[in-house]
Write an enzyme that holds these catalytic residues in place. Sequence first.
Site, short mmCIF file in Angstrom:
data_model
loop_
_atom_site.label_atom_id
_atom_site.label_comp_id
_atom_site.label_asym_id
_atom_site.label_seq_id
_atom_site.Cartn_x
_atom_site.Cartn_y
_atom_site.Cartn_z
N VAL A 202 0.87 -1.19 0.00
CA VAL A 202 0.00 0.00 0.00
C VAL A 202 0.90 1.23 0.00
O VAL A 202 1.70 1.41 0.92
CB VAL A 202 -0.92 0.05 1.24
CG1 VAL A 202 -1.86 1.25 1.16
CG2 VAL A 202 -1.73 -1.24 1.39
N HIS A 203 0.77 2.06 -1.04
CA HIS A 203 1.60 3.27 -1.06
C HIS A 203 0.94 4.47 -1.73
O HIS A 203 1.41 5.58 -1.62
CB HIS A 203 2.93 2.99 -1.77
CG HIS A 203 2.81 2.94 -3.26
ND1 HIS A 203 2.42 1.81 -3.93
CD2 HIS A 203 3.00 3.90 -4.20
CE1 HIS A 203 2.39 2.06 -5.23
NE2 HIS A 203 2.73 3.31 -5.42
N ARG A 204 -0.17 4.26 -2.43
CA ARG A 204 -0.79 5.36 -3.19
C ARG A 204 -1.28 6.47 -2.26
O ARG A 204 -1.91 6.20 -1.23
CB ARG A 204 -1.98 4.84 -4.00
CG ARG A 204 -1.60 3.92 -5.13
CD ARG A 204 -1.36 4.68 -6.40
NE ARG A 204 -0.95 3.79 -7.48
CZ ARG A 204 -0.70 4.16 -8.72
NH1 ARG A 204 -0.80 5.44 -9.04
NH2 ARG A 204 -0.32 3.30 -9.62
N ALA A 205 -1.01 7.70 -2.66
CA ALA A 205 -1.42 8.84 -1.84
C ALA A 205 -2.92 8.86 -1.60
O ALA A 205 -3.38 9.28 -0.53
CB ALA A 205 -0.96 10.15 -2.49
N ASP A 277 -2.27 -1.59 -3.96
CA ASP A 277 -2.80 -0.45 -4.71
C ASP A 277 -1.80 -0.01 -5.78
O ASP A 277 -1.91 1.05 -6.36
CB ASP A 277 -3.18 0.72 -3.78
CG ASP A 277 -2.01 1.28 -2.99
OD1 ASP A 277 -0.85 0.85 -3.22
OD2 ASP A 277 -2.24 2.15 -2.13
#
Length: 351
Positions: A202-205, A277
């Site tokens: 999970v890394h999406r802003a 993501d």
Amino acid sequence: MKIITVLGARPQFIKAAPVSRELRKKHTELIIHTGQHYDANMSDIFFEELHIPKPDFHLGIGSGSHGKQTGEMLAEIEKIILDEKPDYLLVYGDTNSTLAGALAAAKLHVPVIHIEAGLRSFNKKMPEEINRIMTDHVSEYLFCPTDTAIENLTNENITHNVINVGDVMFDAVEYNRQLAEEKSTVLADHELTSKDFYLITVHRAENTDDPEKMKNILDAFAKTEGTKVWPIHPRTKHKLESIGFDLASVPGLKVIEPVGYLDMLTLEYHAKKILTDSGGVQKEAYFMEVPCVTLREQTEWVETLEGDANILVGTDVGKILDAVQKDVNPSYKPVFGDGKASEKIVDILQS
């Protein structure tokens, strides 16, 4: 032929490896590393494992707001273009580094090559979508990974020098998968059994910057039975710490440091399902025929959705749990090319 390549983030390092290998057989390539991913585990290890030549220029921009980060990159890349006078400038994907490189070159009348052109999620709230659209509209050569990408560009009246060459990430996976099996010790290091754990990224802003979405995601992880492995992105870790989330409270969750490319391929291949993501991880799951659950409302990789190979769930707890528990047996089609996209790109540029 002299080409400047602009890189800044983990997925771009992976895409660049096979292309650089082909380019350098006959041409000169200079690499600019913007420093967008500056953690050693997110950057240096990829250059080492993938045998990418060390960057000729390291801008060290680091994190910051989108405007600040993109603006600083643009100014520095412009200086290098003026000094080096390349024939082309090459960018990958949809990061701020991509947009900065494309704008700097286009304003100096240096033709832009965009690899992974034509992707659309049709969600302009995502910064990546803005980066994709703007880069495509200033590029001279648009190398697309799929027929869908060609259609997207046609719908925006972009038809000149638009070519479906296949996906360079598929080239990278084909080249490195066996090497990963031979060299990676990540399963033994973390006491993992093949097909007996879920892999998380999970890394999406759009997720990490929204405490409510992250609460839902973590709630779903907590309710998912079994072992869950999460090589956590430094930015995600920082966001969770800043708002007081305690990952230790999630049963069965193994939070580990970011891993190199070969370890990541191994984790993906041996996971029973992947929850992510990331656009790149969605594709790698598809290449390795591992079911994927995508924690977003849209995906630019619509080809992966056929037959529940990839299931879009957003951040709704119920949808996430349903997708995780769903028994799927999807078929995987060769929609991303034949693993020779890099060769085709270099042949086209040379001709």
